[in-house]
Each structure stands twice: as C-alpha cells, then as structure tokens.
Design a protein around this motif. Structure first.
Motif, PDB file in Angstrom:
ATOM      1  N   PRO A   1      77.849   0.858  15.282  1.00  0.00           N
ATOM      2  CA  PRO A   1      76.416   0.722  15.535  1.00  0.00           C
ATOM      3  C   PRO A   1      75.689   0.084  14.357  1.00  0.00           C
ATOM      4  N   GLY A   2      74.596  -0.609  14.646  1.00  0.00           N
ATOM      5  CA  GLY A   2      73.723  -1.079  13.585  1.00  0.00           C
ATOM      6  C   GLY A   2      73.353   0.073  12.669  1.00  0.00           C
ATOM      7  N   LEU A   3      73.324  -0.189  11.360  1.00  0.00           N
ATOM      8  CA  LEU A   3      73.120   0.869  10.373  1.00  0.00           C
ATOM      9  C   LEU A   3      71.640   1.198  10.200  1.00  0.00           C
ATOM     10  N   ILE A   4      71.383   2.395   9.700  1.00  0.00           N
ATOM     11  CA  ILE A   4      70.021   2.901   9.530  1.00  0.00           C
ATOM     12  C   ILE A   4      69.840   3.349   8.087  1.00  0.00           C
ATOM     13  N   ASP A   5      68.852   2.804   7.403  1.00  0.00           N
ATOM     14  CA  ASP A   5      68.479   3.276   6.068  1.00  0.00           C
ATOM     15  C   ASP A   5      67.172   4.049   6.198  1.00  0.00           C
ATOM     16  N   MET A   6      67.217   5.318   5.850  1.00  0.00           N
ATOM     17  CA  MET A   6      66.073   6.211   6.050  1.00  0.00           C
ATOM     18  C   MET A   6      65.064   6.174   4.916  1.00  0.00           C
ATOM     19  N   HIS A   7      65.320   5.388   3.869  1.00  0.00           N
ATOM     20  CA  HIS A   7      64.394   5.404   2.729  1.00  0.00           C
ATOM     21  C   HIS A   7      64.378   4.029   2.077  1.00  0.00           C
TER      22      HIS A   7
ATOM     23  N   LEU B   1      65.447  10.873  12.788  1.00  0.00           N
ATOM     24  CA  LEU B   1      64.298  10.087  13.265  1.00  0.00           C
ATOM     25  C   LEU B   1      63.764  10.592  14.598  1.00  0.00           C
ATOM     26  N   GLY B   2      64.574  11.374  15.320  1.00  0.00           N
ATOM     27  CA  GLY B   2      64.197  11.767  16.673  1.00  0.00           C
ATOM     28  C   GLY B   2      64.336  10.624  17.656  1.00  0.00           C
ATOM     29  N   ARG B   3      65.295   9.704  17.407  1.00  0.00           N
ATOM     30  CA  ARG B   3      65.435   8.503  18.234  1.00  0.00           C
ATOM     31  C   ARG B   3      66.885   8.265  18.651  1.00  0.00           C
ATOM     32  N   THR B   4      67.556   9.332  19.039  1.00  0.00           N
ATOM     33  CA  THR B   4      68.958   9.193  19.428  1.00  0.00           C
ATOM     34  C   THR B   4      69.131   8.351  20.683  1.00  0.00           C
ATOM     35  N   GLY B   5      68.111   8.232  21.500  1.00  0.00           N
ATOM     36  CA  GLY B   5      68.222   7.393  22.681  1.00  0.00           C
ATOM     37  C   GLY B   5      68.182   5.910  22.372  1.00  0.00           C
ATOM     38  N   ASP B   6      67.706   5.561  21.163  1.00  0.00           N
ATOM     39  CA  ASP B   6      67.522   4.160  20.803  1.00  0.00           C
ATOM     40  C   ASP B   6      68.554   3.630  19.821  1.00  0.00           C
ATOM     41  N   VAL B   7      68.927   4.437  18.848  1.00  0.00           N
ATOM     42  CA  VAL B   7      69.739   3.937  17.738  1.00  0.00           C
ATOM     43  C   VAL B   7      70.815   4.955  17.371  1.00  0.00           C
ATOM     44  N   GLY B   8      71.750   4.528  16.513  1.00  0.00           N
ATOM     45  CA  GLY B   8      72.720   5.443  15.941  1.00  0.00           C
ATOM     46  C   GLY B   8      74.072   5.474  16.605  1.00  0.00           C
ATOM     47  N   ALA B   9      74.240   4.854  17.757  1.00  0.00           N
ATOM     48  CA  ALA B   9      75.526   4.851  18.449  1.00  0.00           C
ATOM     49  C   ALA B   9      75.568   3.669  19.405  1.00  0.00           C
ATOM     50  N   ILE B  10      76.777   3.194  19.690  1.00  0.00           N
ATOM     51  CA  ILE B  10      76.957   2.181  20.724  1.00  0.00           C
ATOM     52  C   ILE B  10      77.123   2.940  22.038  1.00  0.00           C
TER      53      ILE B  10
END
Length: 420
Positions: free
Chosen positions: A77-83, A375-384
């Motif tokens: 999955p596309g990566l997420i930087d939280m800060h 983020l509360g956005r598991t439906g959008d990001v974080g996994a394929i």
C-alpha cells in the motif's frame, strides 16, 4: 502455490468509469505479513475495485482499461507519514528563514509535497503550518494544480502562550504570536473550533516544550491535564482525531490520560507511560531518524547551538525508549517530523525503527495499517483492499528482507495514476 482471492469484481465497470489494472510479481499483504504471488489490482475511478492473486478467478475488466505492469516488483500500500511539516525546510534554521517573504514557505511547500509523493508516501498528516498553508496545499493537490499526497491538515498547532508552538524567537517589539494559543480549557476549546472552521481535519496540541523553539525545555509540561482534556473532548465532539507534541514523561502521561489519540516525539516516555499508552490505546509516534540529520547538518543550516544541544540530549534517550516501547508491544505509528530533515527522505526512518527493535513488518504496519487506524481512515488508506484509494508503492525485491528498499521505490501509484 498460494491461491488467494481477496475479492473478484463480477460486473463490468460503469461505461464512463476509468479503469486501471496493476500487475506485479508479488504483493505484500500488510495485514497478514504474507507475500502473495502474481497480484492483479483493478482500480476504478481512483479506488480499488478488485484484488486477486495467483490462481484466483480473474475479474471482468473493460476492454479499454489502462494497464500498469510492474514486472518483477513487489507492491504494497501507499505509505503514510503521520508527522510532516510540508511548508518547513531544514535548509533554513534559526533566524535564516527571516530573509524570505511569508508566501515563500507555501511556494516551496508545493515542491516538498511532490517530493514526498514520489518517495512513496501517498498520504501525510501535516501537523502544523502558519497561515493555514497546509489547507491550501491540500486544496491545490485535489484540484490538480500541484503534485502531492493526500494531505490531512491540522492548520495551526494549539499550545500555551510562550510555549513550544507559540512564536518564541522575536522580542516584544515585534508582537509576534501564534493565533492558536490558549491559556484555559475554554480558550483552547475555542481554538479547536477555529482550526476546524478554516479547514483542519485533525487537531494538534503542544503538551511540552520542544527542541526547535527558544526558551522552552523539551521535558517540561506546558499545558495542564484539564487543558489537554478540553482539546481532546472538543476535537472528538467534532469527530476530529488529535495529536500531542510531547517529549517529557509527565506531559506524555497527561496527554494520554486526557484522551489524545497520538503522542508525537515521546522522547522521555517511561515504563508507566508505555503501560498507560497500551491500556488507553494511544498511538506512539517516535521520530527516531531526524536526529542524525540535525546533528550532521543543522549548524550549517543556521540551527542555533542551544537547539542542537537539545537535539543531542533528546536523540539518544528517545531511541532507547523507542526500543523499550517496541519490546512492550506499544502501538506504533510512522511519524518522521519531515521538514526537520529534507522532504522525500521519509522512508529512511524504517531502517532506524528496525535497528531499535521493530520487525520489518511491524515497521511497515506503522506506516500503513496502524497509521490508517490512527487517522480513522481505514476505508481509504493503509491496505490494498477493495474500496480503498488506488494507492500503491512498488519496490525491487522483498521489503521484509531489506526494509531499505522502501527508500528506493521503483513505482508510485496514487488513485490509479502512476506518478512520474
């Protein structure tokens, strides 16, 4: 052979839908930690419509679908930087930034957004910027004027008058102050509402002093627990997640007890704080890479000696506390503080996290599944997965065997569109 069918699309896409089909040699399922062979990912209008691996039944694909074949690469999955701080630039430290006009920072921030995306980070949480610049960058990305990741803006960070998130470098004659300071629970509730009004999608509060401010000690608490609780309660009332800048052990624990969702920096956390974070479900975001950059490059970039001294004192202990938190199984998110080091180097933190105690898959989860939950956005990001954004990063090899491969992506796809 592994035969896994995650979901198969059984009907053709709508006539006007744009469909993209991505294929590669392997896919890292970040939720299970397994490498799956021969993935086929169907992305329709920017979101994933189907995911199939070897020996799975192939979905029905429109004849005019666009193909992206990534050959022998491994996708995840596309990566997420939280800060991150997209409008900050480590090249200009201390007082050297005063040579530029105010609009310079958002202009160069557009370049930083592009670098971040090309580095494989398709989502970022921007935890503080002046003049609501991160809101503007998000809007410019969404309108197609600039290249960048999905941006979760927090606008101004909240804090105490004279504290880390206030303006602390200029004398009284300049009357320079942050508009987001509050010195009581009710003032801080109002600041939450103001940030949300002007586009913030999460709220950040500074619970302790910091490294890169003047006249503040990183370990010293700067807001009382009842003030932090007011921020958390008000933000949650408006359905916004919260983050706390917190270096010192007392400020960390106060922020956790107050209900703040993610605790950033976490440098001086103690065993009690680690246990409390686990008990309350707070996520810990250690920025364990940027010390290397600040100590090697900070002085030539204008960072003041007092700030370098604070970084030196914080960095070593922070990494040992990261090791303790990792060993205890605390929830980790990927928080780098990009802007303190150059944007685009975000993935360099993976190797440091592994060196100090995380397994490669858990380091990757900190930037995918864990970050999405925080983020509360598991439906959008974080996994394929079906329904999520068509955000994919590809590397040339097995990132579980060599996590530094994430520093050199061979392809980045955002919303089904390959980033050039």
């Amino acid at each position: 052979m592994i035969a896994v069918v995650v979901v198969a699309m059984t009907t053709a896409a709508p006539a006007l839908a744009e469909t993209v089909v991505v294929t590669a040699r392997r896919m890292l399922d970040v939720e299970t930690g397994r490498l799956l062979d021969d993935p086929l990912v169907v992305i329709t209008d920017g979101r994933i419509a189907a995911v199939v691996t070897r020996n799975g039944g192939r979905p029905k694909i429109p004849a005019d679908a666009k193909r992206i074949d990534l050959g022998e690469a491994t996708i995840l999955p596309g990566l997420i930087d939280m800060h991150v701080h997209l409008t900050s630039n480590p090249k200009y430290g201390g007082y050297s930034g005063l040579q530029f006009t105010d609009s310079f920072w958002v202009a160069q921030g557009a370049g930083n957004a592009g670098r971040t995306l090309r580095a494989g980070f398709t989502t970022v949480r921007n935890v503080g910027s002046d003049n609501y610049a991160d809101v503007g960058l998000k809007q410019a990305v969404e309108e197609g004027w600039i290249e960048g990741p999905h941006i979760v803006p927090v606008a101004y960070a909240l804090g105490a008058t004279g504290g880390h998130c206030d303006e602390t470098f200029l004398p009284p004659s300049y009357d320079r102050k942050s508009p987001a300071m509050g010195d009581s629970p009710e003032e801080l509730r109002k600041r939450v509402r103001e940030q949300r009004k002007y586009g913030a999608e999460a709220i950040k509060v500074c619970a302790t002093g910091g490294v890169f401010s003047r006249n503040t000690a990183p370990g010293v608490q700067q807001l009382r627990e009842e003030e932090l609780r007011a921020v958390a309660e008000e933000a949650h009332f408006w359905k916004l997640k919260t983050a706390a800048h917190a270096h010192g052990a007392d400020g960390i624990k106060a922020a956790i007890r107050a209900g703040i969702d993610t605790i950033e920096h976490v440098s001086f956390i103690d065993a009690e704080g680690i246990a409390l974070a686990k008990q309350r479900g707070a996520w810990l975001g250690f920025d364990v890479y940027n010390t290397d950059y600040t100590l090697s490059e900070g002085a030539k970039n204008g960072v003041l000696p007092e700030n370098i001294a604070k970084e030196r004192a914080v960095g070593t202990l922070q990494r040992e506390n990261f090791r303790a938190a990792a060993k205890a199984g605390a929830g980790m998110i990927y928080s780098t503080d990009a802007g303190i080091y150059p944007h685009g180097d975000n993935a360099r933190q993976f190797a440091v996290m592994v060196r100090f105690g995380l397994s490669p898959i858990d380091a990757i989860r900190s930037a995918t599944t864990n970050a999405a939950r925080a983020l509360g956005r598991t439906g959008d990001v974080g996994a394929i997965r079906v329904g999520a954004y068509g955000d994919i990063v590809a590397v040339a090899g097995d990132p579980l065997a060599d996590v530094t491969l994430l520093e050199r992506p061979v392809a980045v796809i955002k919303g089904g569109e390959r980033v050039r």
